[in-house]
Design an enzyme around this catalytic site. Sequence first.
Site, PDB file in Angstrom:
ATOM      1  N   SER A  39       0.828  -1.208   0.000  1.00 45.86           N
ATOM      2  CA  SER A  39       0.000   0.000   0.000  1.00 45.86           C
ATOM      3  C   SER A  39       0.861   1.256   0.000  1.00 45.86           C
ATOM      4  O   SER A  39       0.356   2.342  -0.254  1.00 45.86           O
ATOM      5  CB  SER A  39      -0.873   0.062   1.251  1.00 45.86           C
TER       6      SER A  39
ATOM      7  N   HIS B 193      -2.093  -2.674  -6.342  1.00 44.30           N
ATOM      8  CA  HIS B 193      -2.580  -2.324  -5.009  1.00 44.30           C
ATOM      9  C   HIS B 193      -4.096  -2.414  -4.949  1.00 44.30           C
ATOM     10  O   HIS B 193      -4.800  -1.555  -5.473  1.00 44.30           O
ATOM     11  CB  HIS B 193      -2.092  -0.909  -4.634  1.00 44.30           C
TER      12      HIS B 193
END
Length: 677
Positions: free
Chosen positions: A402, A423
């Site tokens: 992240s 992501h």
Amino acid sequence: MIETKLHDDVLEIVMANPPVNALGAQVRQGLAKALADAQGDPAIKAIVIRGAGKMFSGGADITEFGKPPVDPWLPQVVDAIEASAKPVVAAIHGMALGGGLEVALGAHYRIASPKARLGLPEVSLGILPGAGGTQRLPRLVGVETALGMIVSGTPIAASKAAQAGLVDKLAESDESLAAEAIAYARTLTAPRRTGDRSVSADPAVFEQFAAQNARKIKGLDAPQACIAAVKAATELPLDQGQEKERALFQQLVAGEQSKALRHVFFAERAAAKIDGLPKDIQLRPITKVGVIGAGTMGGGISMNFLSAHIPVTMVEMAQDALDRGIGVMRKNYEATAAKGRLTAEQVEKAMGLVTPTLDFSALADCDLIIEAVYENMDVKKEIFARLDGIAKPGAMLASNTSYLSIDEIAAATTRPQDVLGLHFFSPANVMKLVEVVRGAKTAPDALATGMDIARKIGKVPVVAGVCYGFIGNRMLIPRQANANALLLEGATPEQVDRVHTDFGMPMGPFQMADLAGVDIGWHRDPSRIESLQDALCAEGRWGQKKQAGFYDYDEKRRPTPSPVVATIIDDFRARAGIVPRDISDEEIMVRTLYSMVNEGAKILEEGIAQRASDIDVVWNYGYGWPRHKGGPMFWADTVGLDKIAQALTRYQQALGAEFTLSPLLLDCAAQGKPLDR
Ligand code: CAA
């Protein structure tokens, strides 16, 4: 744009405006002319209207909205179709949406191929069907069905349309549709006009419908207008009803909500495009995927591929973690099946495609391998170095990190060109957004394949460059820092969150912290209290999972303000020597939402996002930004960049020393330009 073919005594009018046969000015002019010509030609007994290519029509040309109108208007064309003295058949394949369906509603008869879908999705663009759709659909299918279709905007299948009376006849297939439509038209002797019908309903029906859908339509202009327009169909003759519809349409199309929703429509499509990449780039085939880590993220990510019928090899370090992960996936699928959205066979089919293993070398035949272990650079580097020794040549190696640098991770391999970030957002099987992170050395075909595979599993991918937190999470950093500071200065979690939920966000920063876990990133030493978060964690207030975080939660996870938290905040203030003051909602808005806009502008000027609208897509699909407010960058332009820049300057001291104003934001504000590079 319009082709006509005469089949003995039946005229076929074909709308040919790729890719979706949008009803732009030329199509409307062509349709009107072909119809008028047909009226005067005694050789023509009936008319068929259909679409070329993959669909009947995707509706009005949205790019024309907000521009000066060009004759004939779509309502005039639809009226002309209905007024035809010769029977008109609409032959529908693919999609008949919006103005497209309204053209079909103007026709006297409708035949559709079994795979066709019919709908009036205008509401999702913040408008209503403006070419008679709100007047003719209820006359044809009744008020209840019409309200459902128009207010939800969801298209229905041809078979359902046939049951509802919207379609008169189902064709055998797409291929046979044209011929069947011509044969059908030949059997018809007279027009049958929907506008001649009437429809009635108890006025209470409309109030009941609004009440039943209150939560979904709260604060939105278009659904209310749709209901009012359908009501008019029960009270007025067609022409007067259409006047009412027109007036409502004009109001909506000029409004901020519709502008924002149209922006989102085009933003989503623009996000699919990667600047500087050849259009015909060769994609890498992805037929088998590997996922490392069977935790919440790894499991959610895997489910996306399984649901798209792509086999997944799932690797874990320990058998119990693997078993737990597989168990959670099955439970999630079964919960969906219990809601009737999957069959038991589909659950088994999906679960049959996963190969759980503790053997890392089982990843050797995967085309794409996604690492989804916890956020630790050393661990990730070690995994990628191992992968480098195992993965087949050309395999794509992705990290679900992240925040961390894809470049640093890629440097642990001898093939940085194959490495990228994918992501996903939590819960990964539900949330639509995927940030596709392009490292300095990521090969163009690897990037394009990353975007493509994300779309294939039903996601909305957005390209992001490498920086801490990429696009979405990076913008959360100034928001959360200011939200935390505001608590110490005198605000309550409830006040800060309310400003966000009143704005239209699904939750505020503290509700989000409780959902994600207050303990994320906590040092786990209860005696070390340096922040409010440390103080909460030390008291076991880790968020929703402990029924205690910034709020108290009952067993159904409903939040209430916490007196304990109020005391913790008071203690913290006292220790830090802070005297609380009244904080205005305006200050919260500036320090949390405007500061996010500022970070977005930095992301743009650094080239981390390709375009301002990509940032909007990230916030729409990753964080639930209200679509009718477009996204943070679009919204900033509607607020006024000069106003935002002035407010941020006014609060600069409170915002913190590390906070700097984006030169791009200041520049655009000074020049009165929108926030785009
Ligand atoms: N007007 C203008 N452009 C349109 C369009 C429209 N109605 N519908 C699609 N396009 C464009 C897209 O922007 C895209 O352009 P780029 O290739 O330049 O990005 C291109 O057509 C292809 O679109 P998609 O990528 O979305 O193609 P798809 O096959 O995945 O989906 C679709 C096709 C289901 C029709 C989808 O495009 C869609 O939902 N379109 C909008 C439908 C709609 O809302 N219609 C109502 C219009 S408003 C109206 O009709 C008002 C009225 O009553 C008068």
